[in-house]
Each structure stands twice: as structure tokens, then as C-alpha cells.
Design a protein around this motif. Structure first.
Motif, PDB file in Angstrom:
ATOM      1  N   GLN A  87       0.829  -1.205   0.000  1.00 56.79           N
ATOM      2  CA  GLN A  87       0.000   0.000   0.000  1.00 56.79           C
ATOM      3  C   GLN A  87       0.862   1.252   0.000  1.00 56.79           C
ATOM      4  OE1 GLN A  87      -2.997   0.137   3.024  1.00 56.79           O
ATOM      5  NE2 GLN A  87      -3.925  -1.805   2.450  1.00 56.79           N
ATOM      6  N   VAL A  88       1.902   1.257   0.806  1.00 56.18           N
ATOM      7  CA  VAL A  88       2.807   2.407   0.867  1.00 56.18           C
ATOM      8  C   VAL A  88       3.501   2.600  -0.478  1.00 56.18           C
ATOM      9  CG1 VAL A  88       4.757   3.443   2.086  1.00 56.18           C
ATOM     10  CG2 VAL A  88       3.170   1.953   3.330  1.00 56.18           C
ATOM     11  N   GLU A  89       3.989   1.512  -1.041  1.00 53.62           N
ATOM     12  CA  GLU A  89       4.697   1.584  -2.318  1.00 53.62           C
ATOM     13  C   GLU A  89       3.787   2.070  -3.441  1.00 53.62           C
ATOM     14  OE1 GLU A  89       6.123  -2.378  -2.574  1.00 53.62           O
ATOM     15  OE2 GLU A  89       7.622  -2.100  -0.986  1.00 53.62           O
ATOM     16  N   ALA A  90       2.511   1.687  -3.390  1.00 50.05           N
ATOM     17  CA  ALA A  90       1.564   2.115  -4.430  1.00 50.05           C
ATOM     18  C   ALA A  90       1.351   3.624  -4.388  1.00 50.05           C
ATOM     19  CB  ALA A  90       0.234   1.381  -4.260  1.00 50.05           C
ATOM     20  N   VAL A  91       1.287   4.199  -3.183  1.00 49.43           N
ATOM     21  CA  VAL A  91       1.135   5.650  -3.076  1.00 49.43           C
ATOM     22  C   VAL A  91       2.417   6.344  -3.522  1.00 49.43           C
ATOM     23  CG1 VAL A  91       0.676   7.588  -1.529  1.00 49.43           C
ATOM     24  CG2 VAL A  91      -0.576   5.433  -1.236  1.00 49.43           C
ATOM     25  N   PHE A  92       3.572   5.846  -3.084  1.00 51.17           N
ATOM     26  CA  PHE A  92       4.847   6.421  -3.533  1.00 51.17           C
ATOM     27  C   PHE A  92       4.947   6.403  -5.058  1.00 51.17           C
ATOM     28  CE2 PHE A  92       7.134   5.674   0.698  1.00 51.17           C
ATOM     29  CZ  PHE A  92       7.315   7.026   0.930  1.00 51.17           C
ATOM     30  N   SER A  93       4.570   5.285  -5.665  1.00 53.97           N
ATOM     31  CA  SER A  93       4.677   5.132  -7.108  1.00 53.97           C
ATOM     32  C   SER A  93       3.768   6.114  -7.847  1.00 53.97           C
ATOM     33  CB  SER A  93       4.329   3.689  -7.503  1.00 53.97           C
ATOM     34  OG  SER A  93       4.335   3.539  -8.904  1.00 53.97           O
ATOM     35  N   SER A  94       2.519   6.225  -7.404  1.00 56.12           N
ATOM     36  CA  SER A  94       1.590   7.131  -8.080  1.00 56.12           C
ATOM     37  C   SER A  94       2.001   8.587  -7.861  1.00 56.12           C
ATOM     38  CB  SER A  94       0.156   6.892  -7.604  1.00 56.12           C
ATOM     39  OG  SER A  94       0.012   7.160  -6.229  1.00 56.12           O
ATOM     40  N   ALA A  95       2.521   8.891  -6.674  1.00 63.05           N
ATOM     41  CA  ALA A  95       2.984  10.255  -6.410  1.00 63.05           C
ATOM     42  C   ALA A  95       4.174  10.599  -7.294  1.00 63.05           C
ATOM     43  CB  ALA A  95       3.355  10.404  -4.946  1.00 63.05           C
ATOM     44  N   SER A  96       5.114   9.674  -7.428  1.00 60.13           N
ATOM     45  CA  SER A  96       6.285   9.900  -8.277  1.00 60.13           C
ATOM     46  C   SER A  96       5.867  10.183  -9.714  1.00 60.13           C
ATOM     47  CB  SER A  96       7.203   8.680  -8.217  1.00 60.13           C
ATOM     48  OG  SER A  96       8.318   8.847  -9.067  1.00 60.13           O
ATOM     49  N   LYS A  97       4.865   9.437 -10.180  1.00 61.95           N
ATOM     50  CA  LYS A  97       4.367   9.637 -11.544  1.00 61.95           C
ATOM     51  C   LYS A  97       3.766  11.029 -11.690  1.00 61.95           C
ATOM     52  CE  LYS A  97       1.456   7.456 -15.057  1.00 61.95           C
ATOM     53  NZ  LYS A  97       0.563   6.277 -15.347  1.00 61.95           N
ATOM     54  N   PHE A  98       3.016  11.464 -10.676  1.00 64.45           N
ATOM     55  CA  PHE A  98       2.426  12.804 -10.750  1.00 64.45           C
ATOM     56  C   PHE A  98       3.508  13.878 -10.757  1.00 64.45           C
ATOM     57  CE2 PHE A  98       1.187  16.712  -8.610  1.00 64.45           C
ATOM     58  CZ  PHE A  98       0.152  17.133  -9.441  1.00 64.45           C
ATOM     59  N   ARG A 129      -5.950   7.249  -7.259  1.00 69.09           N
ATOM     60  CA  ARG A 129      -7.166   7.236  -6.440  1.00 69.09           C
ATOM     61  C   ARG A 129      -7.306   5.925  -5.678  1.00 69.09           C
ATOM     62  NH1 ARG A 129     -11.681  10.237  -6.020  1.00 69.09           N
ATOM     63  NH2 ARG A 129     -10.950  11.585  -7.719  1.00 69.09           N
ATOM     64  N   MET A 130      -7.147   4.811  -6.354  1.00 74.21           N
ATOM     65  CA  MET A 130      -7.272   3.519  -5.691  1.00 74.21           C
ATOM     66  C   MET A 130      -6.194   3.341  -4.622  1.00 74.21           C
ATOM     67  SD  MET A 130      -9.095   0.732  -5.557  1.00 74.21           S
ATOM     68  CE  MET A 130      -9.905   0.574  -7.157  1.00 74.21           C
ATOM     69  N   ALA A 131      -4.971   3.767  -4.946  1.00 73.40           N
ATOM     70  CA  ALA A 131      -3.879   3.639  -3.986  1.00 73.40           C
ATOM     71  C   ALA A 131      -4.174   4.442  -2.724  1.00 73.40           C
ATOM     72  CB  ALA A 131      -2.568   4.101  -4.618  1.00 73.40           C
ATOM     73  N   LEU A 132      -4.687   5.650  -2.899  1.00 73.57           N
ATOM     74  CA  LEU A 132      -4.984   6.495  -1.748  1.00 73.57           C
ATOM     75  C   LEU A 132      -6.151   5.967  -0.932  1.00 73.57           C
ATOM     76  CD1 LEU A 132      -4.577  10.061  -3.314  1.00 73.57           C
ATOM     77  CD2 LEU A 132      -3.105   9.006  -1.597  1.00 73.57           C
ATOM     78  N   GLU A 133      -7.163   5.431  -1.592  1.00 77.40           N
ATOM     79  CA  GLU A 133      -8.334   4.931  -0.871  1.00 77.40           C
ATOM     80  C   GLU A 133      -7.967   3.823   0.108  1.00 77.40           C
ATOM     81  OE1 GLU A 133     -10.849   3.961  -4.140  1.00 77.40           O
ATOM     82  OE2 GLU A 133     -11.933   5.864  -4.073  1.00 77.40           O
ATOM     83  N   MET A 144       1.459  14.027   0.110  1.00 81.92           N
ATOM     84  CA  MET A 144       2.522  13.366  -0.649  1.00 81.92           C
ATOM     85  C   MET A 144       3.576  14.430  -0.962  1.00 81.92           C
ATOM     86  SD  MET A 144       0.089  11.116  -3.215  1.00 81.92           S
ATOM     87  CE  MET A 144      -1.036  12.496  -3.514  1.00 81.92           C
ATOM     88  N   ALA A 145       4.790  14.224  -0.497  1.00 83.76           N
ATOM     89  CA  ALA A 145       5.857  15.218  -0.680  1.00 83.76           C
ATOM     90  C   ALA A 145       6.940  14.662  -1.595  1.00 83.76           C
ATOM     91  CB  ALA A 145       6.456  15.615   0.663  1.00 83.76           C
ATOM     92  N   TYR A 146       7.458  15.536  -2.432  1.00 84.79           N
ATOM     93  CA  TYR A 146       8.519  15.171  -3.375  1.00 84.79           C
ATOM     94  C   TYR A 146       9.629  16.219  -3.277  1.00 84.79           C
ATOM     95  CZ  TYR A 146      10.766  13.966  -7.830  1.00 84.79           C
ATOM     96  OH  TYR A 146      11.666  13.583  -8.804  1.00 84.79           O
ATOM     97  N   TYR A 147      10.831  15.751  -3.024  1.00 83.57           N
ATOM     98  CA  TYR A 147      12.003  16.619  -2.906  1.00 83.57           C
ATOM     99  C   TYR A 147      12.874  16.355  -4.130  1.00 83.57           C
ATOM    100  CZ  TYR A 147      10.372  16.624   1.938  1.00 83.57           C
ATOM    101  OH  TYR A 147       9.609  16.726   3.075  1.00 83.57           O
ATOM    102  N   PRO A 148      12.908  17.281  -5.096  1.00 83.99           N
ATOM    103  CA  PRO A 148      13.645  17.026  -6.335  1.00 83.99           C
ATOM    104  C   PRO A 148      15.146  16.959  -6.111  1.00 83.99           C
ATOM    105  CG  PRO A 148      12.869  19.296  -6.247  1.00 83.99           C
ATOM    106  CD  PRO A 148      12.258  18.592  -5.073  1.00 83.99           C
TER     107      PRO A 148
END
Length: 351
Positions: free
Chosen positions: A93-104, A164-168, A216-220
Motif C-alpha cells: 500500500q505504501v509503495e503504491a502511493v509512492f509510485s503514483s505520487a512519483s508519476k504525478f 485514487r485507488m492507492a490512496l483509498e 505526498m511530498a517530493y524533494y527534487p
């Protein structure tokens, strides 16, 4: 629960043991309940989650509950932070959110700005250096975020449909864990077991008055040349009751101890970081400590050239909850959860 002087320099690991077993681990179960936001299915699930904390049949033993309460209480009255082990949230579940956030966050600037958070809003995308968490506001903060108030607000469904599914499913698991943690920290200071959970029931009501937020935080990656006053996340305390923090393996989080020294909160695989926020400190007359923390730019070149990600689940009371010291002292003036949040936000964003 203990007269032993709290450790204010070391971030301890708290094994949730049987309390972690109370967190749902089946994705489709969590998904189905979250889709019923505000409905009877969700209420039954929430009530069942709370009951697991209270030592009923099938839940943790009283001894186990008291052990966790004691360890977690010691951490939050000491350094204000702890690592949670055996927390029950599946790594998938954690990895799915990280993955979708990275894509965004890898999308083009114009696309991301379609979801930009407005000055009076809490949900949406925040570009680099729009949020100044350091009170001095003198630092350039290399961080972008996407804040999720609840699932009724816009998400990048077209660009990142899996988000959406990952976050739910992830949010459902976080709430189950939150209820366990809030119960334990109430027990640790001899409050009614549902004292903190009873102030948070708006958390999963779509469009409700919950102030809780998932970020969801991203540090470039760090440019070759950066001004000396550059940081990834400025020093600050969190605003609400507690925060659950999920880190990747890049590191950089630091916590300020009572001596003013910065202590590394090095990522430990399989753990979640939990910390107390301002309102928990206010409620407990300073017994639980909202500790200042930051994210620094790493010295090692290999880590400077790698992005960093984190997910924070900020837990706040219902908006109109009046927070005042429970010991009757005047250490902190009474304030509603919503007003404290608004006060902090006004000091934070650049628009």
C-alpha cells in the motif's frame, strides 16, 4: 505511568505487536469500506477498529495494550517522536502511493498546476517554495507536495488513474492505525480510552469538517549550485494531534532535542515515524511534546542527485473542537482546532 525521566535525545522503536494486528491488511476490504464513506459500513468498521484497542475478545490483551501505551507515552513525553514497528500497514500500500505520487510529480509544470491549491484551500498541488515551513522564511525550500483533504476533491485521474485507488486503501489502513495509536496515548496519561478518538470522527466523512490531511511530498534532485540558505524542508512543528510519516530510504529528516541538537531520524525499513503535534501538546499541558523537525539537503553527492519522497498523514481534531490544557492550567490558551490551523497556515504559504 512512569516516574522515570524521559529520554529526550533518542528516537525509540515501539513494537505495536497485537495493536498492529488490528489494522486491516486486505486491500479490497479497505477499499470497499472507504467507498462507503460516511455510511453504515464505514461506521461498523470504525467501531470495530476502536474495539480492538479496548482489549475485547480478538483484540490485544490488556498487558499488551498497557505495554504499548507505556512505551509510546515515554517517547512522546521525551523526544516527541517514535518509530512504529509491526504497525500492520502493508508495504504494498505504501509503495503504491509512492509510485503514483512519483508519476504525478514527474509531469510537466503546466499539468501539475492544473491541480494547484488555492490560498484558501487545503487540497491540491503546491509548487516548490510556495510553502515556507521555517518561521524565519529565510530559506529556499526545495519541496513540492500534493495535499489530499478527502477523496471528493479533484485528483489527477486522467494523468495518474492509479492514484485514487492507492490512496483509498492506504487512507483506510492509516485511520485504523491512528485509532490504535490515539487510544494508546490516552491510556498512557490516564485519560478515558476514547478521549482522542472521539474528537476525530469527522476524519472519513466526505466533505466534512475534518482537518486531517494526507500529504505526498517530493524533494527534487539538488542543483549543482544552490544558495547557502537552501533546505528541503524548513524547521517546524506539526499543527494537529499526531502525524504518521512514511519515508523512503533517502534520509534527511532531523529532530531537534531539548538541548537544541539535531538528531537524525534515519529511515528504518518496515517502520513508520509518529510524532506529536501542537494541539496534543496544548491538550496535555506540555506533557506530550510537539518537537521541531526539518529535512536537510544531504552532503553525499549520490543522495543529492536522487529525489526524496515521503507521505505524511496529519491527524487533527474536528474543526470546532476546543483544545485547552486538561490539567486545568493556563499553560496554553484555549483555541479551536480550526483556528489554530488557520493561524499556522497564514504564516506558512506565499501567495
Amino acid at each position: 505511568m512512569s516516574s522515570k525521566k524521559p529520554d529526550t535525545t533518542t528516537i525509540p522503536i515501539v513494537d505495536l505487536g497485537q495493536l498492529g494486528e488490528g489494522v486491516p491488511t486486505v486491500d479490497n476490504l479497505a477499499q470497499g469500506l472507504v467507498m462507503a464513506v460516511g455510511g453504515p459500513a464505514l461506521k461498523r468498521w470504525s467501531d470495530n477498529s476502536f474495539s480492538r484497542c479496548l482489549g475485547v475478545a480478538g483484540g490485544p490483551s490488556e498487558d499488551e495494550l498497557q505495554r504499548v501505551a507505556k512505551e509510546l507515552g515515554a517517547a512522546l513525553t521525551g523526544v516527541g517522536f517514535a518509530y512504529l514497528k509491526n504497525h500492520g500497514i502493508p508495504s504494498q500500500q505504501v509503495e503504491a502511493v509512492f509510485s503514483s505520487a512519483s508519476k504525478f510529480f514527474s509531469l510537466g509544470k503546466e499539468t501539475k498546476l492544473k491541480y494547484e491549491k488555492g490560498p484558501s484551500q487545503r487540497h491540491g498541488y503546491v509548487a516548490v517554495d510556495r510553502e515556507k515551513l521555517d518561521a524565519s522564511a529565510k530559506f529556499l525550500e526545495l519541496r513540492e507536495t500534493f495535499n489530499v483533504k478527502d477523496m471528493s476533491y479533484p485528483l489527477p485521474d486522467e494523468e495518474v488513474p492509479e492514484m485514487r485507488m492507492a490512496l483509498e486503501t492506504f487512507r483506510a489502513s492509516c485511520w485504523a492505525l491512528v485509532s490504535n495509536v490515539l487510544t494508546a496515548i490516552a491510556i498512557a496519561i490516564d485519560l478515558e480510552r476514547d478521549f482522542f478518538t472521539s474528537t476525530q470522527e469527522e476524519l472519513f466523512k466526505s466533505g466534512g469538517e475534518s482537518l486531517a490531511l494526507l500529504r505526498m511530498a517530493y524533494y527534487p534532485t539538488v542543483p549543482a549550485t544552490v544558495p547557502p540558505n537552501t533546505i528541503r524542508c524548513g524547521a517546524h512543528t506539526d499543527y494537529g494531534t499526531i502525524t504518521l510519516l512514511f519515508q523512503d530510504d533517502m534520509g534527511g529528516l532531523q529532530v531537534r532535542d531539548v538541548e537544541g541538537r539535531w538528531v537524525d531520524a534515519t529511515p528504518i525499513p518496515g517502520t513508520i515515524v509518529v510524532n506529536a503535534g501542537d494541539l496534543l501538546q496544548f491538550w496535555t499541558g506540555g506533557k506530550y511534546v510537539a518537537t521541531e523537525h526539518r529535512v536537510i539537503i544531504p552532503e553525499e553527492e549520490v543522495r543529492r542527485q536522487s529525489p526524496r519522497q515521503s507521505i505524511a498523514f496529519f491527524v487533527d481534531p474536528n474543526a470546532e473542537t476546543l483544545v485547552r490544557p486538561l490539567d486545568g492550567s493556563n499553560t496554553y490558551q484555549p483555541i479551536t482546532a480550526k483556528q489554530h490551523l488557520l493561524n499556522r497556515i497564514r504564516m506558512t504559504y506565499t501567495y
